[in-house]
Structure formats: C-alpha cells, structure tokens
Design an enzyme around this catalytic site. Sequence first.
Site, PDB file in Angstrom:
ATOM      1  N   GLN A 171      -0.517  -5.206  -1.949  1.00  0.00           N
ATOM      2  CA  GLN A 171       0.442  -4.957  -3.032  1.00  0.00           C
ATOM      3  C   GLN A 171       1.969  -4.920  -2.620  1.00  0.00           C
ATOM      4  O   GLN A 171       2.655  -5.379  -3.615  1.00  0.00           O
ATOM      5  CB  GLN A 171       0.338  -3.309  -3.571  1.00  0.00           C
TER       6      GLN A 171
ATOM      7  N   THR B  21      -2.802   3.223   4.595  1.00  0.00           N
ATOM      8  CA  THR B  21      -2.350   1.832   4.314  1.00  0.00           C
ATOM      9  C   THR B  21      -3.386   1.110   3.240  1.00  0.00           C
ATOM     10  O   THR B  21      -3.150  -0.016   2.948  1.00  0.00           O
ATOM     11  CB  THR B  21      -2.653   0.978   5.658  1.00  0.00           C
TER      12      THR B  21
ATOM     13  N   TYR C 101      -9.318  -3.343   5.146  1.00  0.00           N
ATOM     14  CA  TYR C 101      -8.379  -3.176   3.946  1.00  0.00           C
ATOM     15  C   TYR C 101      -7.464  -4.462   4.208  1.00  0.00           C
ATOM     16  O   TYR C 101      -6.934  -4.978   5.001  1.00  0.00           O
ATOM     17  CB  TYR C 101      -7.296  -1.745   4.619  1.00  0.00           C
TER      18      TYR C 101
ATOM     19  N   SER D  96      -7.038  10.143  -1.388  1.00  0.00           N
ATOM     20  CA  SER D  96      -6.949  10.203  -2.644  1.00  0.00           C
ATOM     21  C   SER D  96      -6.638  11.516  -3.222  1.00  0.00           C
ATOM     22  O   SER D  96      -7.604  11.696  -3.978  1.00  0.00           O
ATOM     23  CB  SER D  96      -8.203   9.488  -3.315  1.00  0.00           C
ATOM     24  N   PRO D  97      -5.497  12.199  -2.953  1.00  0.00           N
ATOM     25  CA  PRO D  97      -5.439  13.236  -3.628  1.00  0.00           C
ATOM     26  C   PRO D  97      -4.939  13.221  -5.189  1.00  0.00           C
ATOM     27  O   PRO D  97      -4.844  14.192  -5.877  1.00  0.00           O
ATOM     28  CB  PRO D  97      -4.008  14.103  -2.874  1.00  0.00           C
TER      29      PRO D  97
END
Length: 387
Positions: free
Chosen positions: A82, A75, A109, A263-264
């Site tokens: 966003q 998330t 977050y 974060s691939p």
Amino acid sequence: MSIKSEHNKVNVIIQNRVHAPIASLECMEEGMMSIDSPLMSNPFCRQASLSNLSGLRYRNLGKSGLRISNIGLGTWVTFGSQISEEVAEEILTLAYESGINIFDTADVYASERAEIILGNILKKKGWRRSSYVITTKLFWGGRPDTERGLSRKQIIEGLTESLERLQLNCVDILLINKADPMCPMEEVVRACTYCVNQGLTMYWGTSRWSSVEIMEAYTVARQFNQIPPVVEQTEYHMFQREKVELFLPELFHKIGMGTMTWSPQAFGLLTGKFDEGIQLLSRGSVRNFSALQDKFGSEESRSPHHQSKMYEISLIAEKLGCTATQLAIAWCLKNENIHCVLVSASTPEQLDEHLHSLQIAPHLNALIMSEIEKVLENKPERQPFIR
C-alpha cells in the site's frame, strides 16, 4: 547503619524481587533515572522515558526476560504493497522515536517485499541492534505444494531466507503461523530449537495455534529437553475475544506463555465509518483476503443489530473525545493479559493517531468498560463442567 539494619534492608529487597509481578520494572527505572541523568542524553532513551509518561510501557513477554513495548508496529498489508518505501521509513522512524521497540513482519507479507523493505530501512537507519525487536513468521500454507509444510527443512531454510531479506544475522522471535497437521510436533519443536541454538533466532513462538496445540508443543519440548515456545500471536478485538480472555491467560500461568495480538480494529470494522448502514471494510479490497471478506462481510456483520453495536461504540468514543479506532486499540491495551498490541499504519499521521490510544486507555474506568460490555454483549464465559 548497624549490621542488623543493613541485613534487614537486604531481606526487604530480596522479598520485593521475589514477589514483584513480572513486567513491572518501569516504575523502578523511572524512579532511578531522572531527566538530568547522563544516560538520558541518548535521544532514544530520553524519548522512551517521555513516552512512558504518556502511556507506553515495556513489559516482559510472558515469563521470558525479553522486554517489549505494549504497542508494536506490524507491516502486514502496508509495507511493500500500500505504501512506498519512503513512507514506510517515515512510519518506522516515528515508531522507533516514540519508544516502540518491536516490529513484526512475515515471509508472505506482500510476497516477501515487506521483509525486504523493513531490512533496507533498518540497515539505512543504523539503529543499535539491541534497541529493537524483530519478529517474523513462517506460514506453513504460504508456499507451493512442493514446499509447503513445517518440516525441519522448511523451517530452517525459510528462516535463513528471511534473514537474507531482512539483512540481519538473527531475528528476535521466530513465529510459526498455524500448526501443520501433516508434520509431527516433535519435528517442529526440534527445528525451532535448532534455530535458537544456532543463533538464527533468540526465541520462537506460535501464531494462530489452538491452546491444545501450544500445550502439545510445550509438552514435547519438556519431554525431549528442547526449547518451548514463549509467545502466541493471535487476533483480538471487540468481536473476537474467547481465546485471549479465556485460554491464553491460563497458558500464561501454567507455562509462562506471552500474548501478542493483532487487528485491534477488527480488519477495519471498528473505524467508525458507516455508509447507509453497511460497515466499510478498509482492507477488503486487498488481494488474497477473501477469507476476511467472508468473515466480516457476512450477513451477520451487515445486520442492523451488528451495525447498531458499532454505532453505539462510536458514540462512546465520541463521549471520550477520541475516535472509534483509538477506543478499539485502548480497549485492547486495557487487557492486562496482553503483553503487546500490534498496530499498522499507512501514514505517519495514522500511526500518531494510534499512539494517542495510550492516553485513552487510563480513562477506560470500570464504568466505561461496563458500558462497552453492555453494548457488545459477548463477554466469553467458561461452560459449566457437567459430569
């Protein structure tokens, strides 16, 4: 059947259990459960089984008994900032119905709004609690100076506040993001053990810890009969490889540590978007991410050599009939030492695109992987031991 043959059959079953690799039970389940099975009348079970056929797998997290999908939904950035809560609900619903059973969030977050929105959606959907896994993180540096740290007070109160926002009695995994150099490791381990014993969380783990810090936590836990961490959550992509490929596999074999990665797409670098030779940072405009801009907006990332690598990766993706994003995720999924790859999405369509990476991963044969390695030229290797 004679008693002797029955005895031999039992021995074979026991031997298979002993020698069976961890997190390989889906093969047995698929053989035992047919589409006509009464259990398959449950829509979620049916969807999960069909997802398995397209590449989604459930693996034990490290050497724990907790089984999670090899893709999880994060998330970060999206929920509470966003996208609207309605879009977040659509994304979460698609993930759940596609068989994803692990959702990751954190107390910082979107300034706590991500946890609130995730909690609202879970309460509204009313899904069976045992059918999904929730992980949340406590950031030791994400609070004012007077409340900063990983003291027993901060950990217990921080988790309690997260549970209130999530509207849950407990989370499945509490992750401690970054070690606190000012707090004794014993205090951190004892506080996390307390949270497990009190039913506030089922497991605890680490995020962005070094292998030395993880081993210290494990050693302290064993020394004082406390509960050790079960997972490390860390960054992993084509340009960040050393920790996941060299050190975490060793921790898995030594202490059973599981690995979750995030974060691939390398914070948007591996999206295949180019603009006059300068890679677009898809998340560079988000507030409070100046460190990421420093890291991936450096002269090195804008250099012709670096840009050439990303361009060649996009050509390989084109040859495979997929996007650069799908190739980046599939490349991470191909690593057997990773138990779960976390992805995020700003639209249901984007999540659907990510899920198609599951079908790309089986096509990454030795030849394709070798081709990618030739482009990257960054395969980590251990330094020779010098006396």
